[in-house]
Scaffold this motif. Structure first.
Motif, PDB file in Angstrom:
ATOM      1  N   TRP A  27     -33.776  90.646  12.007  1.00  0.00           N
ATOM      2  CA  TRP A  27     -32.335  90.872  12.181  1.00  0.00           C
ATOM      3  C   TRP A  27     -31.897  92.114  11.410  1.00  0.00           C
ATOM      4  N   VAL A  54     -24.894  84.983  11.736  1.00  0.00           N
ATOM      5  CA  VAL A  54     -25.149  83.676  11.131  1.00  0.00           C
ATOM      6  C   VAL A  54     -26.416  83.064  11.718  1.00  0.00           C
ATOM      7  N   ASN A  55     -27.331  82.696  10.844  1.00  0.00           N
ATOM      8  CA  ASN A  55     -28.571  81.999  11.221  1.00  0.00           C
ATOM      9  C   ASN A  55     -29.339  82.649  12.374  1.00  0.00           C
ATOM     10  N   PRO A  56     -29.727  83.918  12.234  1.00  0.00           N
ATOM     11  CA  PRO A  56     -30.565  84.526  13.268  1.00  0.00           C
ATOM     12  C   PRO A  56     -31.955  83.896  13.264  1.00  0.00           C
ATOM     13  N   VAL A  57     -32.697  84.096  14.322  1.00  0.00           N
ATOM     14  CA  VAL A  57     -34.032  83.501  14.432  1.00  0.00           C
ATOM     15  C   VAL A  57     -34.942  83.976  13.314  1.00  0.00           C
ATOM     16  N   HIS A  60     -30.183  88.898  17.047  1.00  0.00           N
ATOM     17  CA  HIS A  60     -30.000  87.490  16.672  1.00  0.00           C
ATOM     18  C   HIS A  60     -31.190  86.637  17.107  1.00  0.00           C
ATOM     19  N   TYR A  61     -31.613  86.808  18.351  1.00  0.00           N
ATOM     20  CA  TYR A  61     -32.683  85.957  18.893  1.00  0.00           C
ATOM     21  C   TYR A  61     -34.079  86.562  18.739  1.00  0.00           C
ATOM     22  N   ARG A  84     -34.558  86.513   9.929  1.00  0.00           N
ATOM     23  CA  ARG A  84     -33.642  87.360   9.170  1.00  0.00           C
ATOM     24  C   ARG A  84     -34.208  88.754   8.928  1.00  0.00           C
TER      25      ARG A  84
END
Length: 203
Positions: free
Chosen positions: A35, A27-30, A78-79, A32
């Protein structure tokens, strides 16, 4: 729950826990697009382990070691690896860059353990070859992944390419990453020597 029951269902619990963890960090990675690039290998490895479970069950130690890379890479996806909140480690040793990616690469080497375990339990190679194959397989994988990183960085370009490459200005980034992979493999092959499952043994 008895120890035997815990041991039997350990891979199931590990898989469910990781799947929940992965879903949360999806959900809401830095970034996409980065990701996706980072998570395609994760999904492939996880699916392979699930599909092959009935045909070949690795030891609980092997599953635990394999899960470390899955977890670290999920966080990095994610980050983006260069931006994982890892300041405490950077400040502790006075580093100039974020070394979370080095930790991720080191954990890739942990897959030498299940490789050695598979070869040993299937009686596919003599002990010396088991260790050498496990080591060289990880080294080859490390080199191949660095080539893939290079291709993606060139094709994607811009910020996405830079973040996926994750070199952070280090001209020896690829070589250092491959060294980290190799050291991880050496570490777990030593672990396999002492604790690895031998032919006909069951976890």
């Amino acid at each position: 729950m008895t120890q035997s029951t815990f041991s039997h269902y350990f891979p199931h619990g590990l898989a469910i826990t990781y799947a929940i963890f992965w879903a949360i960090l999806a959900v809401n990675p830095v970034m996409r697009d980065v990701w996706w690039a980072e998570n395609i290998p994760l999904m492939g490895v996880f699916a392979l382990l699930v599909v092959t479970y009935k045909n070949f069950r690795f030891s609980n130690l092997a599953y635990a070691l394999m899960s470390i890379w899955l977890i670290l890479h999920t966080i990095g996806g994610h980050y983006t690896f260069a931006n994982v909140p890892f300041d405490f480690f950077t400040d502790l040793f006075g580093f100039e860059r974020n070394h979370f990616d080095r930790l991720g690469h080191y954990s890739i080497g942990f897959y030498a353990f299940p490789i050695a375990e598979y070869l040993t339990r299937k009686n596919l190679a003599r002990p010396v070859i088991v260790y050498l194959f496990g080591l060289f397989a990880i080294m080859a994988l490390a080199a191949g992944y660095e080539i893939i990183e290079w291709w993606y960085a060139v094709l994607a370009g811009g910020e996405a390419g830079i973040e996926f490459l994750g070199s952070q200005g280090d001209i020896w980034d690829a070589q250092t990453d491959m060294l980290a992979d190799t050291l991880g493999a050496v570490t777990t092959l030593i672990l396999f020597y002492f604790f690895g499952i031998k032919p006909n043994e069951q976890s």
